[in-house]
Structure formats: structure tokens, C-alpha cells
Design an enzyme around this catalytic site. Sequence first.
Site, PDB file in Angstrom:
ATOM      1  CB  THR A 194      -1.042  -0.151   1.367  1.00  0.00           C
ATOM      2  OG1 THR A 194      -1.634   1.292   1.519  1.00  0.00           O
ATOM      3  CG2 THR A 194      -0.162  -0.320   2.503  1.00  0.00           C
ATOM      4  CE1 TYR A 213      -3.867  -2.297   4.807  1.00  0.00           C
ATOM      5  CE2 TYR A 213      -3.772   0.244   4.025  1.00  0.00           C
ATOM      6  CZ  TYR A 213      -3.660  -1.081   3.822  1.00  0.00           C
ATOM      7  OH  TYR A 213      -3.590  -1.623   2.362  1.00  0.00           O
ATOM      8  CG  PHE A 254      -2.846   6.122  -2.343  1.00  0.00           C
ATOM      9  CD1 PHE A 254      -2.651   5.982  -0.983  1.00  0.00           C
ATOM     10  CD2 PHE A 254      -1.851   6.587  -2.980  1.00  0.00           C
ATOM     11  CE1 PHE A 254      -1.836   6.633  -0.147  1.00  0.00           C
ATOM     12  CE2 PHE A 254      -0.852   7.386  -2.464  1.00  0.00           C
ATOM     13  CZ  PHE A 254      -0.709   7.244  -1.144  1.00  0.00           C
TER      14      PHE A 254
END
Length: 329
Positions: free
Chosen positions: A116, A140, A168
Site C-alpha cells: 500500500t 495498517y 492507494f
Amino acid sequence: MAVLVTGGAGYIGSHTVAELIEKNEEVIIVDNLEKGHKDAVAGSKLIVGDLRDKEFLAKVFLENDIEAVIHFAAYIEVGESVQNPLKYYNNNVVATLNLLTAMKDAKVDKIVFSSTAATYGEPENVPILETDKTFPTNPYGETKLSVEKALKWCDRAYGIKYTALRYFNASGAHESGKIGEDHSPESHLIPLVIQAALGKRESIKVFGNDYNTPDGTCVRDYIHVSDLANAHYLALQRLRAGKESEVYNLGNGKGFSVKEVIDVVRKVTGRTIKAEDAPRRPGDPAILVASSEKIQRELNWQPKMADLETIISTAWKWHEAHPNGYNDK
């Protein structure tokens, strides 16, 4: 030999499974179905189980001829990760360590990791580059970065080669209209606005209208889920070619504001959507856009559905046909 896709019944996972099947790959899916959907991978080989179960994992590798792994299975809600970091470390880190151990024991040496752009935290540059500092601002992002670091050491110690893909906002749905985005609870902007278009919510909240952006609302990078799926396939091909481990950003190259997204959903659906201004959310940067120049240059990846209207049109096609999501739960 087969490609093992963990979390393959989830949103991005199921689209990647579809991409692999289109490329005539043999695919095995492992998913505990906590977040995934059987209907998203109907007709594919699905093994229901949890990566935190070491005996289950060992059996999967023992009973199947696995060449490589594409690893999605993770929790992804930023807010929840702040409230319950141990849940995220257990599922995102501990489970991945189990997976890497099973790979090592079975002598499987290729993994594509769904990372991510949250690993970067507050961006140094816009668009964000792979060389920018990684300083996550939530558990996260930290769990994903922890896995990236573990992958680096597993490469050195065991020769497990990896490609980590940082992105994203996956968005849109498969062009066929057969699979799409169905999270519970839903937290992603495009499906939330579509829910408002379907009359499933009274309005959509716009968190902050005074950012230093063209229209005052946050700007984010939206990338079509099928373009993401193709990038995972190209990353797999790169590992098959014997390349060294690498990290790549995936993005649209430009961002779209919250207001732009709402306006395009209005245009695509022809529905009235009420938008309400709300206070800024803590920690929301004004602009988050990732540069994809490196993966475009090195893997010849080109997004085919980068236009916001195209992205939303595919999402609308699926949601209009599945107003209550998948029927398997």
C-alpha cells in the site's frame, strides 16, 4: 504448476484471479471468506481456510503443485487499525509470516505482495516516488511495511524473490459486470457515492472543503481494479524471468478530488446525490497521488481505464445489477 492467490475471493483478489484465468494460468485460491465472496470466484478452485492456521497452510502446499504466490489476504481499514492494532498485526503480519514459512518449507520462491502507498505516511513529494521515506501514520500502513521488511530478509536468507506493489484506491469493476466491489462495512468513496445514487444512503459526507486543492476537497489517486490486476500479473512474469526483488508504486498518475468523484457519479448515473460538508478527518493529507513511472518503464505497465468516468461507469454497471452486493452471504 499453479499460482496460489491468498485473499483471492476479495475485491482486488477476485479481479486478479480473473486476469490470471484470462492468461490461461492455473489458479488456486485460499480465502477464509471473512471478507471475500464465493460468488466472486465461482468456477475457480477455492480452498477455504485461514493463513493463521499453520497446519492448514502446510497441507495446501503439500497437496498442490504451487509455483508462486500472489498475496492479498489482509485487513485494510485505516481507522479500525488505529483502534485495534493487534488485530491488524495478527492478520497482516503473523499470517504472512506463516505463509512465508510454508513457502520456504515447500521451496516456493516467488511472491507478489499487495502492499500500500500508506507505507509512505505523509507524502514528501506529489506524486510519491518509490525512493521517498516510508513513515506510516497508522497501524495498517505499518503492518504492510513490516511485511515488506520481512520479505527483504527472506530474500537474503532463503532466496524468496518478491515484488511489492504499493497503491492507494482500487476502484471500478470488471468490464463483464460479473464481479465488483462489495465491502461490509463500505468505506471507499466511489461505492459510497454510488450507494447514495441507489438511495441506500441519504447523502454523502465531504470531509473538509478548505484544503489547498483546486476545489478545496481532498485529492486522491484512483486506479481501476482491472489495471491493478494486470500489474500483479506483470509482476509475476517479472519474477518468472529471474529478476531481483523490487518495489513498485501503482497509480493513475493524477488525482481526482472528492467533488469530482461525486459530480462524475451524478453524470454517469443520472441520479440526484446530496452532498453534505463535514469537518476534516484527522490525518487526512490534502493530496495523495503515487507515481507509476517506474513500473511503466520497467514492466511496460499501462493503465487502460485511467479515465474517472470509465472507472465509475464500470462500478455503476456492477452495483446497479447487484444493489445488495453478492448473494453468497
